[in-house]
Every structure is written in C-alpha cells, then in structure tokens.
Design an enzyme around this catalytic site. Structure first.
Site, PDB file in Angstrom:
ATOM      1  N   LYS A 204      31.040  49.624  73.409  1.00  0.00           N
ATOM      2  CA  LYS A 204      31.015  48.363  72.647  1.00  0.00           C
ATOM      3  C   LYS A 204      30.232  48.496  71.347  1.00  0.00           C
ATOM      4  O   LYS A 204      29.425  49.400  71.168  1.00  0.00           O
ATOM      5  CB  LYS A 204      30.463  47.245  73.528  1.00  0.00           C
ATOM      6  CG  LYS A 204      31.505  46.811  74.550  1.00  0.00           C
ATOM      7  CD  LYS A 204      31.258  45.475  75.139  1.00  0.00           C
ATOM      8  CE  LYS A 204      32.445  45.102  76.052  1.00  0.00           C
ATOM      9  NZ  LYS A 204      32.121  44.027  76.977  1.00  0.00           N
ATOM     10  N   ARG A 238      31.921  48.431  84.152  1.00  0.00           N
ATOM     11  CA  ARG A 238      33.306  48.549  83.662  1.00  0.00           C
ATOM     12  C   ARG A 238      33.290  49.565  82.530  1.00  0.00           C
ATOM     13  O   ARG A 238      32.661  49.330  81.495  1.00  0.00           O
ATOM     14  CB  ARG A 238      33.768  47.169  83.182  1.00  0.00           C
ATOM     15  CG  ARG A 238      35.211  47.090  82.754  1.00  0.00           C
ATOM     16  CD  ARG A 238      35.575  45.656  82.375  1.00  0.00           C
ATOM     17  NE  ARG A 238      36.962  45.579  81.951  1.00  0.00           N
ATOM     18  CZ  ARG A 238      37.386  45.863  80.719  1.00  0.00           C
ATOM     19  NH1 ARG A 238      36.523  46.232  79.786  1.00  0.00           N
ATOM     20  NH2 ARG A 238      38.665  45.785  80.416  1.00  0.00           N
TER      21      ARG A 238
HETATM   22  C1  9MG Z   1      38.087  42.612  79.764  1.00  0.00           C
HETATM   23  N1  9MG Z   1      36.708  42.898  79.411  1.00  0.00           N
HETATM   24  C2  9MG Z   1      36.275  43.420  78.235  1.00  0.00           C
HETATM   25  N2  9MG Z   1      34.942  43.541  78.252  1.00  0.00           N
HETATM   26  C3  9MG Z   1      34.539  43.085  79.455  1.00  0.00           C
HETATM   27  C4  9MG Z   1      33.285  42.939  80.064  1.00  0.00           C
HETATM   28  O1  9MG Z   1      32.167  43.238  79.442  1.00  0.00           O
HETATM   29  N3  9MG Z   1      33.233  42.438  81.316  1.00  0.00           N
HETATM   30  C5  9MG Z   1      34.375  42.090  81.969  1.00  0.00           C
HETATM   31  N4  9MG Z   1      34.246  41.595  83.217  1.00  0.00           N
HETATM   32  N5  9MG Z   1      35.594  42.197  81.433  1.00  0.00           N
HETATM   33  C6  9MG Z   1      35.660  42.688  80.195  1.00  0.00           C
END
Ligand code: 9MG
Length: 260
Positions: A204, A238
C-alpha cells in the site's frame, strides 16, 4: 489471505490476472506458497478507482471462483460490497465475503445473514473514488474501533454469529499516513472488539510514502508491516507475496509463542 485481483486496473498487478487461466494458476501458486484463503476481487478499491456495474463484477469473479472451486483445498473469499455479487459468488463456491464497505450497501446485511458464510467487515471513510482527498478524524483509533463495534452489533441483530466475523481497520481507506501509522501502532486496541482482526497493508501507498518505493518494489516493507500487525494481534493478513509472508510469520509466531 492471498490477493487475487481480477480487475484490469488493480494497483500493483493491473491486468496481469485478468484472464481466467492466469488467475487460476496464480491462486494455485498462492495455495502452494501457504495461503490459508484466496480473496478474489473484481472491482478495484484503490484510491480514485471508478465503480463497476453489478453485471461486470459478476462476469469478472464468478468464472474464476467456479474454476477454482474444487481445484483448491483452501476456501475462497469474494471481495465485494454488492449483495448481488455476494449471492452469485457464494453460489459459485466462495466460502467467505470480504466487504470493504462493512455491509453498508442496501440489503447487504440481510443477504450476508442468509448466505451464512464467514465475513470480513472493513472500515472505510468515504468511498474509493474520493476517500483520499481529505480524510479527517479527531481520534482515528477510537473512531475506527467504534465503527467496527457498531457494524458487529448490526450483524448480531441480523442473526450473524460473531465468531464468523473478522474486522479490519482498513489501512489506506480514507486515511493519511499518520492515521495508518496510528492504527498499526495501536492495533492491539482492537483485540477486545469481539472478532478477529484482519490487516491489509501489502504494497500500500503508506509503505511507498515511508520507503519511496513503487508498489512492485515494496516486498520488504510489506513483510515488515504484516509481521508487526500479527505481533499486535492480527489473526489474518491480506497479502500479495504469500511465500515470503508465511516465512516471516513463522518467525513471529515462534517468538510470540502463537500458532496462528
Ligand atoms: C479489498 N481490499 C483491499 N485492501 C483491503 C484491506 O486492507 N482489507 C480488506 N479486508 N480488504 C481489502
């Protein structure tokens, strides 16, 4: 949780996995690398992303879920906020719903309750198209925590068992770098909300802001953030880079004595 984007514009692997066969190979590779679940998304949620129609999103995710269901030993999650997509994805074999909008769409709570699959509810201030324009909080940790507690209460009222729900502070979703850092620093404060915590920090822009690196070059930063999140109580992360993250988490778990 391994990330499988089936969108033409996903921020770090845009378009590469658009085609079904490539998506299937990528998911199999993530399972082999140690993923516990694969999260399949057909609508980009990166800052500035434009919404896609229900039909377009279904056309993107359902064929991939159908192809992977039965092929993989691990569950599939569908990354969507649309009740219609939730229904079609679960019919096709998805065993979890990951909703960055925390079931705030009209009818989403009822649909999720009827489908009866595990959920992830994420915090987001605003909507993807505009969320990074001027995010503001008096106390980001308290406000995000209160939001997640409110969404959990909503699920409880709809008859959804809380032990099937994960919550997620939503790194990068309507947050400045300082907000994101406060959330990660204080992630342990989410431990008592009554649901496990999922953290999504992989590649990110907060990591880009700290390292000066482009999305494809944020592996070390992503692994470090995942390790810190798990050390602060996250039960799931994730990620794009499954093998490397699994290695890092085996060290974290050995040190903290956790078998998560
Ligand atoms: C779909 N998506 C993109 N970033 C995310 C994040 O930080 N958490 C979750 N649960 N989904 C995400």
């Amino acid at each position: 949780m391994g990330i499988l984007n089936v969108t033409p514009d996903s921020f770090s692997d845009g378009g590469r996995f658009l085609h079904r066969d490539a998506a299937v190979s990528r998911a199999i590779a993530m399972q082999q690398a140690g993923a516990a679940i694969i999260d399949i998304g057909g609508e980009s949620t990166r800052p500035g992303a434009q919404p896609v129609s229900v039909d377009e999103e279904i056309e993107r995710v359902v064929p991939v879920i159908e192809a992977l269901h039965g092929e993989l030993d691990i569950p599939l999650s569908v990354d969507t906020s649309k009740p219609e997509v939730m229904v079609e994805a679960v019919k096709a074999g998805a065993g979890m719903i990951n909703d960055v909008n925390a079931l705030r769409a009209q009818g989403a709570v009822q649909v999720a309750a009827e489908l009866g699959v595990p959920l992830c509810l994420m915090h987001m201030q605003g909507e993807p198209r505009t969320m990074q324009q001027a995010p503001a909080y008096a106390d980001v940790v308290a406000e995000v925590r209160a939001f997640l507690l409110q969404r959990l209460a909503c699920c409880r009222e709809a008859g959804i068992a809380e032990d099937t729900v994960l919550v997620d502070p939503g790194f990068g979703f309507g947050k400045t770098l300082e907000h994101n850092l406060a959330l990660l620093r204080n992630l342990h404060q989410f431990a008592d909300v009554g649901a496990g915590v999922l953290a999504g920090i992989s590649r990110k822009s907060m990591l880009g802001a700290l390292t000066g690196r482009e999305a494809h070059d944020r592996l070390a930063a992503s692994i470090t953030a995942a390790a810190l999140a798990v050390e602060r109580g996250a039960v799931m992360v994730r990620v794009h880079d499954v093998a490397e993250t699994v290695d890092a988490l085996s060290i974290v778990n050995a040190i903290t004595g956790s078998d998560r």
